[in-house]
Design an enzyme around this catalytic site. Structure first.
Site, PDB file in Angstrom:
ATOM      1  N   SER A 190      67.009  54.405  81.345  1.00  0.00           N
ATOM      2  CA  SER A 190      65.856  53.763  81.387  1.00  0.00           C
ATOM      3  C   SER A 190      65.532  52.334  81.578  1.00  0.00           C
ATOM      4  O   SER A 190      64.386  51.974  82.290  1.00  0.00           O
ATOM      5  CB  SER A 190      65.369  53.961  80.005  1.00  0.00           C
ATOM      6  OG  SER A 190      66.151  53.401  78.951  1.00  0.00           O
ATOM      7  N   HIS A 218      63.746  60.469  81.000  1.00  0.00           N
ATOM      8  CA  HIS A 218      63.137  59.769  82.241  1.00  0.00           C
ATOM      9  C   HIS A 218      63.115  60.629  83.390  1.00  0.00           C
ATOM     10  O   HIS A 218      63.251  59.904  84.434  1.00  0.00           O
ATOM     11  CB  HIS A 218      63.681  58.353  82.231  1.00  0.00           C
ATOM     12  CG  HIS A 218      63.326  57.436  81.266  1.00  0.00           C
ATOM     13  ND1 HIS A 218      62.064  56.619  81.449  1.00  0.00           N
ATOM     14  CD2 HIS A 218      63.636  57.171  79.995  1.00  0.00           C
ATOM     15  CE1 HIS A 218      61.854  55.952  80.363  1.00  0.00           C
ATOM     16  NE2 HIS A 218      62.932  56.144  79.384  1.00  0.00           N
ATOM     17  N   LYS A 249      56.750  61.546  77.724  1.00  0.00           N
ATOM     18  CA  LYS A 249      56.522  60.905  78.898  1.00  0.00           C
ATOM     19  C   LYS A 249      56.081  61.404  80.056  1.00  0.00           C
ATOM     20  O   LYS A 249      54.906  61.712  79.956  1.00  0.00           O
ATOM     21  CB  LYS A 249      58.304  60.365  79.572  1.00  0.00           C
ATOM     22  CG  LYS A 249      58.836  59.144  78.319  1.00  0.00           C
ATOM     23  CD  LYS A 249      60.196  58.933  78.670  1.00  0.00           C
ATOM     24  CE  LYS A 249      60.562  57.688  77.729  1.00  0.00           C
ATOM     25  NZ  LYS A 249      60.802  58.157  76.437  1.00  0.00           N
TER      26      LYS A 249
END
Lengths: 415, 80
Positions: A190, A218, A249
């Site tokens: 990240s 991610h 996310k």
């Protein structure tokens, strides 16, 4: 009530130390939906300002997508607001199992179990599956929640140098006497935005009889040709034993996470994972919206393709301007500044120019590696990125950092 | 530097040092951010396996493991 003067003084002292060290975190109030353009009140009490958001995990721009919002409303209308129960008492609705099946189909795994967050998934999975006869060998840059989850587990906690396959191999050789070995990594890291060498990791796992764990928070939704994640990009679909990921996310951005992978591992979590057993089921509003998100990402790659184009444009623009970037290909594009104060000053200057991008410094990143981490979204249009590039370039000129690397920047501003 | 310190120093360099940074037996490891509490487990496990000892958690404190010299002392104390 025993919160006496000593306690108050103690905590005020600790908080003052955090402030004195320049590490105090402040929240900025966003007075609009999450999107490329947001309205922000900062500092607290200041008039709202329209800024371009360059630091959200809203990779696919689905956080406020009309179809997702509509699906959330339907969840609320037809399945209510809360479950008032953990999953195994009376907290599992048909839509929860539907979402678990949809995620398994999308990630090409055997089964999936939902958690309130990926942090909870990481907290629960290791101690459900491993014990003191086993070893977990983690990349040293894995997310903090993985480290916390590993610490909750009695297995030996080992580590290897970041993305160093030789070092990992040495560790796998050392622990051949253990019952189970598990290699632990993020799919995309990240802070630097670099991608784990999952193809090589899987090869080593096969050679040394180890399981593979990947936190793909991610990457899920956009990495790989169909957005399935790092395992798709690296050609190892079906070879990852444990995937944890988030719905917070790219996949809608609300909250929720999961463990997805071998069906026995998922079942072990269902029987033993404490964050699953002792916290409420995901609310229906999130579940129906997430089901819609999975439907959207499986029906078209349009948004992940746009994200890829945006990322290329952004990276190239910053490079041409002369910023010192961490090399990579993901929508996480860190601009290296090294000095913590410089990262704060540049963040503030960008905000004045209508750009919202946050400075990251120790302890979030290692000492002397302060940066502005930008994150690109499919919600960004070309005009957003052009305006942001102009602002970054202007600020870069002001601080005289364009065309300069670590040595020159740290000579000017210190580490 | 005795053999024990040399062994530990070699391990630390191999295990933690990147970019060719130079360190000695008194260089701070944890307080300088070279080793953190997570990666320190590797060092503890290495010592336990190599010298066939068990290092209790209270002996493996960040202070005691902050440089090669004091780590060697921890090992010596346990070996007797």
């Amino acid at each position: 009530m025993a919160f006496n003067k000593n306690a108050r003084d103690h905590y005020n002292g600790v908080l003052q130390d955090i402030k004195d060290n320049g590490l105090f975190k402040e929240e900025r109030f966003i007075c609009s939906a999450q999107d490329a353009d947001i309205f922000v009140e900062y500092p607290s009490g200041a008039p709202q300002k329209k800024v371009i958001n360059m630091c959200a995990n809203n990779y696919l721009g689905l956080s406020s997508h009309p179809e997702v919002v509509k699906a959330a409303h339907e969840g609320l209308d037809y399945r209510g607001y809360g479950m008032s129960s953990v999953r195994f008492i009376c907290g599992t609705q048909d839509i929860h199992r539907e979402l678990e099946a949809n995620i398994s189909k999308f990630l090409e795994t055997e089964d999936t179990i939902l958690f309130s967050s990926c942090m909870d998934a990481n907290a629960g999975v290791f101690e459900s599956v491993f014990n003191d006869q086993d070893v977990l060998i983690a990349d040293r840059l894995v997310h903090a929640s993985i480290i916390d989850g590993m610490r909750l587990c009695s297995a030996l906690n080992e580590s290897f140098k970041h993305s160093d396959m030789e070092h990992l191999e040495k560790k796998l050789q050392t622990y051949q006497d253990k019952r189970f070995r598990c290699i632990v990594t993020d799919g995309v890291f990240s802070m630097d935005g670099d991608i784990a060498k999952l193809d090589e990791i899987c090869r080593l796992a096969e050679q040394y009889d180890a399981m593979v764990f990947v936190d793909d928070s991610h990457a899920s939704g956009f990495l790989g040709k169909h957005g399935k994640g790092t395992h798709e990009l690296k050609g190892v679909l079906g070879k990852i034993d444990i995937i944890t990921t988030t719905l917070g996310k790219a996949l809608g951005g609300a909250s929720g996470g999961c463990v997805s992978g071998r069906k026995e591992i998922v079942e072990m979590c269902r029987q033993k994972a404490r964050p699953y057993l002792f916290s409420n089921a995901l609310p229906p509003v999130i579940v129906t919206a997430a089901n819609k998100v999975i439907e959207l990402v499986m029906s078209t790659t349009e948004r992940r393709d746009k994200l890829e184009e945006n990322t290329k444009f952004w990276r190239k623009g910053l490079q041409t301007a002369g910023f010192d970037l961490v090399e990579g290909e993901t929508p996480i594009v860190p601009i290296m500044l090294y000095n913590a104060k410089l990262s704060q000053d540049i963040s503030r200057d960008l905000y004045q120019r209508g750009i919202y991008a946050i400075g990251f410094f120790f302890p979030v990143v290692p000492q002397g590696k302060a940066r502005i981490r930008t994150q690109i979204s499919a919600a960004h249009e070309r005009h957003h990125l052009e305006k942001a590039l102009a602002a970054f370039t202007e600020v870069g000129k002001k601080y005289d950092i364009l065309g300069k690397g670590k040595k020159e920047i740290t000579e000017m501003y210190g580490l | 530097m005795d053999e024990l310190e040399q062994t530990i120093l070699d391990y630390v360099i191999d295990e933690y040092i990147e970019d060719g940074e130079e360190i000695g037996v008194e260089s701070p490891l944890i307080s300088a951010g070279i080793v953190d509490s997570f990666s320190m487990v590797s060092l503890k496990t290495f010592l336990e396996r190599r010298y066939k000892i068990s290092i209790p958690d209270d002996k493996a404190s960040p202070e005691a493991f902050d440089n090669v010299k004091s780590i060697a002392q921890v090992v010596r104390d346990i070996l007797g």
